[in-house]
Design a protein around this motif. Structure first.
Motif, PDB file in Angstrom:
ATOM      1  N   VAL A  37     -19.918   1.323  -5.449  1.00  0.00           N
ATOM      2  CA  VAL A  37     -19.024   0.245  -5.875  1.00  0.00           C
ATOM      3  C   VAL A  37     -18.062  -0.087  -4.733  1.00  0.00           C
ATOM      4  O   VAL A  37     -17.449   0.806  -4.130  1.00  0.00           O
ATOM      5  CB  VAL A  37     -18.222   0.666  -7.127  1.00  0.00           C
ATOM      6  N   ASP A  38     -17.943  -1.383  -4.431  1.00  0.00           N
ATOM      7  CA  ASP A  38     -17.083  -1.834  -3.336  1.00  0.00           C
ATOM      8  C   ASP A  38     -15.639  -1.361  -3.540  1.00  0.00           C
ATOM      9  O   ASP A  38     -15.108  -1.387  -4.640  1.00  0.00           O
ATOM     10  CB  ASP A  38     -17.108  -3.365  -3.268  1.00  0.00           C
ATOM     11  N   ASN A  39     -15.030  -0.917  -2.440  1.00  0.00           N
ATOM     12  CA  ASN A  39     -13.639  -0.471  -2.495  1.00  0.00           C
ATOM     13  C   ASN A  39     -12.969  -0.730  -1.147  1.00  0.00           C
ATOM     14  O   ASN A  39     -12.478   0.183  -0.487  1.00  0.00           O
ATOM     15  CB  ASN A  39     -13.557   1.016  -2.835  1.00  0.00           C
ATOM     16  N   ARG A  40     -12.948  -1.994  -0.724  1.00  0.00           N
ATOM     17  CA  ARG A  40     -12.335  -2.330   0.551  1.00  0.00           C
ATOM     18  C   ARG A  40     -10.823  -2.145   0.452  1.00  0.00           C
ATOM     19  O   ARG A  40     -10.181  -2.597  -0.490  1.00  0.00           O
ATOM     20  CB  ARG A  40     -12.682  -3.771   0.949  1.00  0.00           C
ATOM     21  N   ILE A  41     -10.284  -1.482   1.451  1.00  0.00           N
ATOM     22  CA  ILE A  41      -8.870  -1.129   1.439  1.00  0.00           C
ATOM     23  C   ILE A  41      -8.014  -2.316   1.859  1.00  0.00           C
ATOM     24  O   ILE A  41      -8.300  -2.994   2.853  1.00  0.00           O
ATOM     25  CB  ILE A  41      -8.621   0.072   2.367  1.00  0.00           C
ATOM     26  N   LYS A  42      -6.947  -2.557   1.090  1.00  0.00           N
ATOM     27  CA  LYS A  42      -5.975  -3.614   1.383  1.00  0.00           C
ATOM     28  C   LYS A  42      -4.604  -2.950   1.295  1.00  0.00           C
ATOM     29  O   LYS A  42      -4.091  -2.707   0.209  1.00  0.00           O
ATOM     30  CB  LYS A  42      -6.112  -4.753   0.367  1.00  0.00           C
ATOM     31  N   ALA A  43      -4.036  -2.665   2.467  1.00  0.00           N
ATOM     32  CA  ALA A  43      -2.888  -1.749   2.506  1.00  0.00           C
ATOM     33  C   ALA A  43      -1.642  -2.387   3.090  1.00  0.00           C
ATOM     34  O   ALA A  43      -1.704  -3.370   3.831  1.00  0.00           O
ATOM     35  CB  ALA A  43      -3.254  -0.510   3.317  1.00  0.00           C
ATOM     36  N   ILE A  44      -0.510  -1.787   2.753  1.00  0.00           N
ATOM     37  CA  ILE A  44       0.761  -2.071   3.424  1.00  0.00           C
ATOM     38  C   ILE A  44       1.263  -0.770   4.029  1.00  0.00           C
ATOM     39  O   ILE A  44       0.947   0.317   3.543  1.00  0.00           O
ATOM     40  CB  ILE A  44       1.824  -2.656   2.471  1.00  0.00           C
ATOM     41  N   TYR A  45       2.056  -0.912   5.076  1.00  0.00           N
ATOM     42  CA  TYR A  45       2.666   0.241   5.738  1.00  0.00           C
ATOM     43  C   TYR A  45       4.058   0.495   5.172  1.00  0.00           C
ATOM     44  O   TYR A  45       4.837  -0.437   4.954  1.00  0.00           O
ATOM     45  CB  TYR A  45       2.758  -0.022   7.244  1.00  0.00           C
ATOM     46  N   VAL A  46       4.374   1.778   4.930  1.00  0.00           N
ATOM     47  CA  VAL A  46       5.691   2.164   4.441  1.00  0.00           C
ATOM     48  C   VAL A  46       6.224   3.291   5.322  1.00  0.00           C
ATOM     49  O   VAL A  46       5.571   4.335   5.475  1.00  0.00           O
ATOM     50  CB  VAL A  46       5.642   2.623   2.969  1.00  0.00           C
ATOM     51  N   ASN A  94     -14.183  -3.063   6.592  1.00  0.00           N
ATOM     52  CA  ASN A  94     -13.649  -2.040   5.695  1.00  0.00           C
ATOM     53  C   ASN A  94     -12.323  -2.434   5.059  1.00  0.00           C
ATOM     54  O   ASN A  94     -11.602  -1.593   4.553  1.00  0.00           O
ATOM     55  CB  ASN A  94     -13.501  -0.733   6.492  1.00  0.00           C
ATOM     56  N   GLY A  95     -11.981  -3.726   5.101  1.00  0.00           N
ATOM     57  CA  GLY A  95     -10.731  -4.174   4.516  1.00  0.00           C
ATOM     58  C   GLY A  95      -9.726  -4.538   5.590  1.00  0.00           C
ATOM     59  O   GLY A  95     -10.087  -4.921   6.709  1.00  0.00           O
ATOM     60  N   TRP A  96      -8.428  -4.404   5.278  1.00  0.00           N
ATOM     61  CA  TRP A  96      -7.363  -4.772   6.209  1.00  0.00           C
ATOM     62  C   TRP A  96      -6.061  -4.104   5.789  1.00  0.00           C
ATOM     63  O   TRP A  96      -5.933  -3.623   4.658  1.00  0.00           O
ATOM     64  CB  TRP A  96      -7.181  -6.296   6.266  1.00  0.00           C
ATOM     65  N   MET A  97      -5.095  -4.105   6.720  1.00  0.00           N
ATOM     66  CA  MET A  97      -3.778  -3.529   6.456  1.00  0.00           C
ATOM     67  C   MET A  97      -2.722  -4.441   7.066  1.00  0.00           C
ATOM     68  O   MET A  97      -2.941  -5.035   8.121  1.00  0.00           O
ATOM     69  CB  MET A  97      -3.676  -2.129   7.070  1.00  0.00           C
ATOM     70  N   LEU A  98      -1.583  -4.542   6.404  1.00  0.00           N
ATOM     71  CA  LEU A  98      -0.477  -5.363   6.897  1.00  0.00           C
ATOM     72  C   LEU A  98       0.571  -4.476   7.556  1.00  0.00           C
ATOM     73  O   LEU A  98       1.013  -3.491   6.978  1.00  0.00           O
ATOM     74  CB  LEU A  98       0.173  -6.144   5.752  1.00  0.00           C
ATOM     75  N   TRP A  99       0.952  -4.877   8.795  1.00  0.00           N
ATOM     76  CA  TRP A  99       1.990  -4.140   9.517  1.00  0.00           C
ATOM     77  C   TRP A  99       3.252  -4.979   9.580  1.00  0.00           C
ATOM     78  O   TRP A  99       3.243  -6.102  10.073  1.00  0.00           O
ATOM     79  CB  TRP A  99       1.539  -3.793  10.928  1.00  0.00           C
ATOM     80  N   SER A 100       4.326  -4.421   9.090  1.00  0.00           N
ATOM     81  CA  SER A 100       5.649  -5.012   9.207  1.00  0.00           C
ATOM     82  C   SER A 100       6.615  -3.890   9.552  1.00  0.00           C
ATOM     83  O   SER A 100       6.816  -2.986   8.727  1.00  0.00           O
ATOM     84  CB  SER A 100       6.082  -5.682   7.900  1.00  0.00           C
ATOM     85  N   PRO A 101       7.204  -3.894  10.753  1.00  0.00           N
ATOM     86  CA  PRO A 101       8.135  -2.827  11.120  1.00  0.00           C
ATOM     87  C   PRO A 101       9.300  -2.694  10.145  1.00  0.00           C
ATOM     88  O   PRO A 101       9.805  -1.588   9.922  1.00  0.00           O
ATOM     89  CB  PRO A 101       8.628  -3.256  12.509  1.00  0.00           C
ATOM     90  N   SER A 102       9.707  -3.817   9.541  1.00  0.00           N
ATOM     91  CA  SER A 102      10.825  -3.789   8.594  1.00  0.00           C
ATOM     92  C   SER A 102      10.395  -3.383   7.188  1.00  0.00           C
ATOM     93  O   SER A 102      11.236  -3.162   6.313  1.00  0.00           O
ATOM     94  CB  SER A 102      11.478  -5.172   8.527  1.00  0.00           C
ATOM     95  N   ASN A 103       9.069  -3.314   6.973  1.00  0.00           N
ATOM     96  CA  ASN A 103       8.512  -3.031   5.649  1.00  0.00           C
ATOM     97  C   ASN A 103       8.748  -4.154   4.649  1.00  0.00           C
ATOM     98  O   ASN A 103       8.632  -3.959   3.427  1.00  0.00           O
ATOM     99  CB  ASN A 103       9.045  -1.718   5.080  1.00  0.00           C
ATOM    100  N   GLU A 104       9.113  -5.341   5.144  1.00  0.00           N
ATOM    101  CA  GLU A 104       9.239  -6.516   4.286  1.00  0.00           C
ATOM    102  C   GLU A 104       7.954  -7.337   4.425  1.00  0.00           C
ATOM    103  O   GLU A 104       7.541  -7.654   5.539  1.00  0.00           O
ATOM    104  CB  GLU A 104      10.450  -7.350   4.683  1.00  0.00           C
TER     105      GLU A 104
END
Length: 419
Positions: A96-105, A400-410
């Protein structure tokens, strides 16, 4: 007595030379596909310590399985499939598909119940299904109550995070957990153990970047082991994945003055990085957690090591996920045939991923890029539209999906699809 495909019992020869052996078939076979029936290559099938990898047609052959045990099928981009061994010694699975969609904390945000709750809310209301949480950042501090001796010895322990509490909160919500560990930009270790640091050939003191930060020497095996110990500990704590950052040599400062010592004079930068990752891979494999590495976005275009010891083709076989930091703001005017790459978020992400995949087609499924959710440098400011354009590019590519990088975490939540 040996016989391919079976387990043979052994008996000690006594006076009676008559030998009776019991043989048991011990080869598990099957085919692994996705939900649409398309073969899945590169899936790891394991029963206990026995493992096999699926071929291009999704088929596998796993010898040496025990009489009883749990079958686990794992490949990045999919949920694990499990089953129990039976007498048929056949196990097929549809992943079953499970592509990662992440944020950095960051650890600072993660340590605050109020601010952490805001990030959990993003995952509960949007398509975000994973969180990358700092366990060790580029200051060298370790933000949980680690039992790794060197962390205590050098004063790196800064246990502001209640890791078990945060892991439970993520697990209860079905959020995939990723531990971020910064490796070779570690000024705390460099200052505490100068024998493990890069030295300045002109002064004999510690070499530093333009910002005055000391780095550890990526050739040093003791530095390797320190980070391996932290990664294995994070996996055993329960993180689904351990992601290594700053897996490289420094890229700024008076690089010509960087002295790595005579001991490793014949070891190239790339050999140091791949040697470290090879040992990391071996240590992480028994834990069951996946191993990821962050690399410069330019590695999708560069056939060399970029002067920092990173090469996509060399690194890909040693890890489960490769995370190129493809930030449009970090490309120069004219790069990729674009006047100001920062003004073309979709084009930069999509062309970089496709170019990287063309270099190593068998590892294309391992690519999970970091996307830019901040404004920087020449060109347009980034908002919902620019973040959404990058997400579309990553989705169009696949991977394999994607991740969002924000140094401020906003984060620009308006760019995210609702749950």
């Amino acid at each position: 007595v040996q016989m391919e495909g079976v387990t043979v019992a052994t008996e000690r020869i006594g006076k009676d030379a008559r030998l009776n052996f019991q043989i048991r078939p011990d080869v598990l076979t099957g085919v692994i596909t996705d939900e649409n029936g398309t073969p899945v290559a590169g899936a790891v099938v394991s029963v206990g310590e026995a493992t096999a990898t699926t071929a291009a047609d999704g088929a596998y052959r796993l010898p040496g399985v025990p009489e009883k045990g749990t079958i686990i099928v794992r490949r990045t981009g999919f949920k694990d499939a499990t089953g129990e061994l039976d007498k048929s010694l056949r196990f097929d699975a549809k992943l079953v598909d499970n592509r990662i969609k992440a944020i950095y904390v960051s650890a600072q945000i993660g340590a605050s119940d109020e601010l952490w709750a805001e990030k959990l809310q993003i995952a509960e209301t949007t398509e975000i299904n994973a969180i990358v949480l700092d366990l060790k950042d580029s200051t060298g501090h370790v933000f949980y109550n680690t039992n790794v001796p060197m962390a205590a010895t050098i004063g790196a322990k800064d246990p502001k995070l209640d890791v078990q509490k945060r892991l439970k909160e993520m697990k209860d919500r079905g959020i995939y957990s990723i531990a971020r560990i910064v490796c070779f930009e570690d000024p705390l270790l460099a200052n505490a153990r100068s024998d493990l640091a890069i030295h300045d050939s002109t002064t004999g003191g510690l070499w530093t970047t333009w910002n005055g930060l000391a780095w550890v020497n990526a050739h040093q095996r003791e530095v390797w082991q320190y980070n391996i110990d932290l990664a294995v500990e994070a996996a055993k704590l329960g993180f689904d994945e351990v992601q290594l950052d700053y897996i490289r040599f420094p890229s700024d400062g008076l690089l010509e003055n960087a002295d790595y010592g005579d001991q490793y004079a014949n070891e190239t930068r790339l050999e140091a990085i791949t040697g470290f990752l090879g040992q990391m891979q071996s240590a992480m494999k028994p834990t069951g957690s996946l191993l990821a590495v962050d690399i410069f976005g330019l590695t999708m275009w560069d056939d060399g090591d970029g002067g920092i010891g990173q090469n996509f083709a060399a690194i890909a076989p040693l890890v489960d996920i490769v995370c190129p930091m493809i930030y449009p703001s970090h490309f120069y005017p004219g790069d990729l045939g674009l006047d100001i790459p920062n003004n073309h978020p979709y084009e930069v992400i999509y062309s970089s991923l496709t170019n990287g995949a063309a270099k190593v087609p068998d590892a294309a499924y391992k690519l999970r890029p970091w996307l830019q959710d901040f404004s920087y440098g020449e060109g347009i400011d980034y908002g919902d539209a620019e973040v959404a354009a990058q997400i579309k590019a990553a989705n169009d590519f696949g991977g394999n999906g994607w991740m969002l990088w924000s140094p401020s975490n906003e984060y620009h939540v308006g760019a995210l699809a609702p749950k």
